[in-house]
Design a protein around this motif. Structure first.
Motif, mmCIF file in Angstrom:
data_model
loop_
_atom_site.group_PDB
_atom_site.id
_atom_site.type_symbol
_atom_site.label_atom_id
_atom_site.label_comp_id
_atom_site.label_asym_id
_atom_site.label_seq_id
_atom_site.Cartn_x
_atom_site.Cartn_y
_atom_site.Cartn_z
ATOM 1 N N VAL A 105 0.848 -1.193 0.000
ATOM 2 C CA VAL A 105 0.000 0.000 0.000
ATOM 3 C C VAL A 105 0.885 1.245 0.000
ATOM 4 C CG1 VAL A 105 -0.296 0.029 2.544
ATOM 5 C CG2 VAL A 105 -2.018 1.120 1.080
ATOM 6 N N TRP A 106 0.502 2.218 -0.854
ATOM 7 C CA TRP A 106 1.216 3.504 -0.908
ATOM 8 C C TRP A 106 0.341 4.573 -0.260
ATOM 9 C CZ3 TRP A 106 2.168 3.926 -6.945
ATOM 10 C CH2 TRP A 106 2.983 2.873 -7.366
ATOM 11 N N LEU A 107 0.974 5.621 0.218
ATOM 12 C CA LEU A 107 0.214 6.790 0.687
ATOM 13 C C LEU A 107 0.531 7.980 -0.212
ATOM 14 C CD1 LEU A 107 -1.663 8.210 2.702
ATOM 15 C CD2 LEU A 107 0.365 8.720 4.089
ATOM 16 N N GLU A 121 -3.476 -1.216 -12.439
ATOM 17 C CA GLU A 121 -3.846 -2.376 -11.620
ATOM 18 C C GLU A 121 -3.864 -2.020 -10.129
ATOM 19 O OE1 GLU A 121 -1.056 -1.916 -13.227
ATOM 20 O OE2 GLU A 121 0.532 -2.187 -11.730
ATOM 21 N N ARG A 122 -3.381 -0.823 -9.780
ATOM 22 C CA ARG A 122 -3.322 -0.427 -8.371
ATOM 23 C C ARG A 122 -4.549 0.412 -8.023
ATOM 24 N NH1 ARG A 122 0.635 -0.284 -4.475
ATOM 25 N NH2 ARG A 122 2.081 -1.134 -6.011
ATOM 26 N N ARG A 123 -5.403 -0.102 -7.129
ATOM 27 C CA ARG A 123 -6.609 0.627 -6.738
ATOM 28 C C ARG A 123 -6.229 1.854 -5.926
ATOM 29 N NH1 ARG A 123 -10.954 0.336 -8.829
ATOM 30 N NH2 ARG A 123 -12.460 -0.355 -7.271
ATOM 31 N N LEU A 124 -6.851 2.980 -6.238
ATOM 32 C CA LEU A 124 -6.569 4.217 -5.515
ATOM 33 C C LEU A 124 -7.780 4.559 -4.647
ATOM 34 C CD1 LEU A 124 -4.669 6.629 -4.992
ATOM 35 C CD2 LEU A 124 -5.661 7.745 -7.002
ATOM 36 N N VAL A 125 -7.592 4.414 -3.340
ATOM 37 C CA VAL A 125 -8.661 4.684 -2.381
ATOM 38 C C VAL A 125 -8.658 6.190 -2.122
ATOM 39 C CG1 VAL A 125 -9.492 4.234 -0.046
ATOM 40 C CG2 VAL A 125 -8.335 2.409 -1.330
ATOM 41 N N PHE A 126 -9.715 6.855 -2.581
ATOM 42 C CA PHE A 126 -9.781 8.313 -2.510
ATOM 43 C C PHE A 126 -10.574 8.729 -1.268
ATOM 44 C CE2 PHE A 126 -12.443 11.976 -4.422
ATOM 45 C CZ PHE A 126 -11.663 12.944 -3.798
ATOM 46 N N CYS A 127 -9.891 9.345 -0.304
ATOM 47 C CA CYS A 127 -10.566 9.820 0.909
ATOM 48 C C CYS A 127 -11.339 11.075 0.551
ATOM 49 C CB CYS A 127 -9.549 10.125 2.007
ATOM 50 S SG CYS A 127 -8.611 8.683 2.499
ATOM 51 N N ASP A 128 -12.665 10.914 0.446
ATOM 52 C CA ASP A 128 -13.542 11.949 -0.086
ATOM 53 C C ASP A 128 -14.553 12.329 0.986
ATOM 54 O OD1 ASP A 128 -15.021 13.599 -1.642
ATOM 55 O OD2 ASP A 128 -15.797 12.043 -2.983
ATOM 56 N N GLU A 129 -14.347 13.518 1.550
ATOM 57 C CA GLU A 129 -15.210 13.933 2.654
ATOM 58 C C GLU A 129 -16.571 14.436 2.167
ATOM 59 O OE1 GLU A 129 -12.755 15.626 1.442
ATOM 60 O OE2 GLU A 129 -12.814 17.756 1.912
ATOM 61 N N GLY A 130 -16.808 14.310 0.853
ATOM 62 C CA GLY A 130 -18.049 14.804 0.256
ATOM 63 C C GLY A 130 -19.329 14.268 0.882
ATOM 64 N N PHE A 154 -2.650 -1.493 -3.599
ATOM 65 C CA PHE A 154 -3.518 -0.358 -3.291
ATOM 66 C C PHE A 154 -2.698 0.902 -3.035
ATOM 67 C CE2 PHE A 154 -6.679 -3.575 -2.376
ATOM 68 C CZ PHE A 154 -7.906 -2.943 -2.539
ATOM 69 N N ALA A 155 -3.382 2.046 -3.092
ATOM 70 C CA ALA A 155 -2.810 3.314 -2.627
ATOM 71 C C ALA A 155 -3.936 4.109 -2.001
ATOM 72 C CB ALA A 155 -2.185 4.088 -3.782
ATOM 73 N N ILE A 156 -3.580 5.006 -1.095
ATOM 74 C CA ILE A 156 -4.567 5.851 -0.428
ATOM 75 C C ILE A 156 -4.266 7.300 -0.799
ATOM 76 C CG2 ILE A 156 -5.266 6.732 1.842
ATOM 77 C CD1 ILE A 156 -4.581 3.768 2.819
ATOM 78 N N LEU A 157 -5.297 8.043 -1.184
ATOM 79 C CA LEU A 157 -5.131 9.456 -1.542
ATOM 80 C C LEU A 157 -5.874 10.330 -0.543
ATOM 81 C CD1 LEU A 157 -4.441 11.849 -3.513
ATOM 82 C CD2 LEU A 157 -6.519 11.239 -4.780
ATOM 83 N N SER A 158 -5.140 11.228 0.131
ATOM 84 C CA SER A 158 -5.825 12.162 1.026
ATOM 85 C C SER A 158 -5.363 13.588 0.722
ATOM 86 C CB SER A 158 -5.596 11.790 2.484
ATOM 87 O OG SER A 158 -4.336 12.209 2.914
ATOM 88 N N LEU A 205 -3.599 8.895 8.146
ATOM 89 C CA LEU A 205 -3.162 7.824 9.046
ATOM 90 C C LEU A 205 -4.315 6.898 9.428
ATOM 91 C CD1 LEU A 205 -0.682 9.947 11.176
ATOM 92 C CD2 LEU A 205 -0.145 8.418 9.273
ATOM 93 N N ALA A 206 -5.517 7.460 9.602
ATOM 94 C CA ALA A 206 -6.681 6.624 9.905
ATOM 95 C C ALA A 206 -6.965 5.704 8.724
ATOM 96 C CB ALA A 206 -7.893 7.503 10.206
ATOM 97 N N ALA A 207 -6.858 6.229 7.518
ATOM 98 C CA ALA A 207 -7.125 5.421 6.325
ATOM 99 C C ALA A 207 -6.132 4.263 6.226
ATOM 100 C CB ALA A 207 -7.071 6.288 5.070
ATOM 101 N N LEU A 208 -4.878 4.530 6.564
ATOM 102 C CA LEU A 208 -3.874 3.455 6.526
ATOM 103 C C LEU A 208 -4.211 2.359 7.534
ATOM 104 C CD1 LEU A 208 -0.340 5.048 6.172
ATOM 105 C CD2 LEU A 208 -1.280 3.152 4.837
ATOM 106 N N ALA A 209 -4.668 2.757 8.714
ATOM 107 C CA ALA A 209 -5.029 1.775 9.743
ATOM 108 C C ALA A 209 -6.217 0.934 9.271
ATOM 109 C CB ALA A 209 -5.341 2.479 11.058
ATOM 110 N N ILE A 210 -7.204 1.579 8.670
ATOM 111 C CA ILE A 210 -8.367 0.834 8.164
ATOM 112 C C ILE A 210 -7.916 -0.151 7.081
ATOM 113 C CG2 ILE A 210 -10.549 1.024 6.875
ATOM 114 C CD1 ILE A 210 -10.860 3.819 8.210
ATOM 115 N N TRP A 211 -7.036 0.320 6.203
ATOM 116 C CA TRP A 211 -6.565 -0.553 5.125
ATOM 117 C C TRP A 211 -5.820 -1.766 5.685
ATOM 118 C CZ3 TRP A 211 -2.303 -2.884 3.132
ATOM 119 C CH2 TRP A 211 -2.479 -3.488 1.880
ATOM 120 N N GLN A 212 -4.928 -1.535 6.676
ATOM 121 C CA GLN A 212 -4.176 -2.670 7.241
ATOM 122 C C GLN A 212 -5.120 -3.690 7.860
ATOM 123 O OE1 GLN A 212 -1.346 -3.425 6.443
ATOM 124 N NE2 GLN A 212 0.117 -1.757 6.478
#
Ligand code: SAH
Length: 258
Positions: free
Chosen positions: A96-98, A176-185, A203-207, A244-251
């Motif tokens: 996972v990337w941040l 092939e790498r899913r990008l989890v977009f942290c969207d407060e919308g 995976f990767a997380i985008l904030s 950091l919360a998103a990374l914890a959820i992903w793990q």
């Protein structure tokens, strides 16, 4: 070179500090009997850890696992270490990337440390329209990542990439790498729930930055096929908290906390 049993017996004399054993990230190739010199870390070793010739410590280089090394020569300008015995084979953290927008109030250093502890493979600063911070010190980010890797027991240091604009990053994205977009919308599904129906894979997380993404950027992110918009709940989190919360959820959903 002492025998394996002699080493086992002397492991108790290994350098320790309040939190655990001394571990250093080094550049040298690690094999039994290899001798190498460390310069940058020798002050830390001799004056902070009060190490002496003959003391043992753990070393890792991100490729050859973790080794026990002996201080063969202790000098101010550099310490000569000898690699004695492999303690553990090489392993990596989950994939996972941040991707994070550097923010003003909380230095990126803090995010680099905490994300490393949480087990991230790569740190990618991203410049968005509302990003206020214009310069990111990559060397400092890397130094923070190394320190966190040493103290957390990782055998790799996350890859710290140079800052990139959002457009360029998305255009060159490995599909092939899913990008989890942290969207407060508001309308995105909760991250923990959304990950349940996703197959395992990279995976990767985008904030975003403190001001969030602007509406055009948000639309542009959401239209990409590899993007999965998610919510982190009803409260607006500060950018560093969100990352950091998103990374914890992903793990816990997809990584090594399950
Ligand atoms: N636009 C907001 C603040 C952005 S918070 C405002 O000014 O009111 C900074 C970043 O954290 C956001 O871009 C988003 O990526 C992430 N974030 C914060 N809270 C979130 C939540 N509840 N759900 C999903 N992402 C969130």
């Amino acid at each position: 070179v002492p025998s394996a049993t002699q080493i086992e017996q002397t492991v108790t004399s290994e350098l320790t500090y309040a939190g655990g054993k001394t571990r250093l990230f080094v550049q040298a190739e690690l094999r039994a009997g290899v001798e190498f010199t460390i310069t940058d870390q020798s002050h830390y070793l001799l004056h902070v850890m009060r190490a002496k010739e003959g003391d043992l410590l753990s070393v890792f280089n991100g490729r050859d696992g973790e080794w026990i090394a002996r201080i063969a020569q202790a000098a101010k300008r550099g310490c000569v270490l000898v690699c004695e015995k492999q303690r553990e084979g090489q392993r990596d953290v989950p994939d996972v990337w941040l991707v994070f927008a550097p923010i003003k109030k909380t230095p990126a250093d803090y995010v680099a440390q905490k994300a490393t502890e949480l087990g991230v493979r790569a740190l990618q600063p991203v410049m968005t329209r509302r990003t206020i911070v214009t310069r990111v010190n990559i060397d400092r980010l890397r130094a923070n990542a190394i320190e966190a890797a040493e103290q957390s027991g990782r055998l790799t240091v996350p890859d710290v990439r140079k800052p990139e604009t959002l457009d360029r990053l998305l255009d060159a994205w490995p599909r092939e790498r899913r990008l989890v977009f942290c969207d407060e919308g508001g309308e995105a599904p909760l991250m923990g729930e959304a990950l349940k129906s996703e197959p395992d894979g990279p995976f990767a997380i985008l904030s975003g930055p403190e001001g969030g993404f602007d509406p055009e950027e948000r639309a542009m992110i959401r239209e990409r096929s590899f993007v999965m918009p998610v919510s982190l709940g009803s409260r607006i989190l500060r950018a560093d908290t969100a990352a950091l919360a998103a990374l914890a959820i992903w793990q816990s959903a997809k990584g090594d906390w399950r």
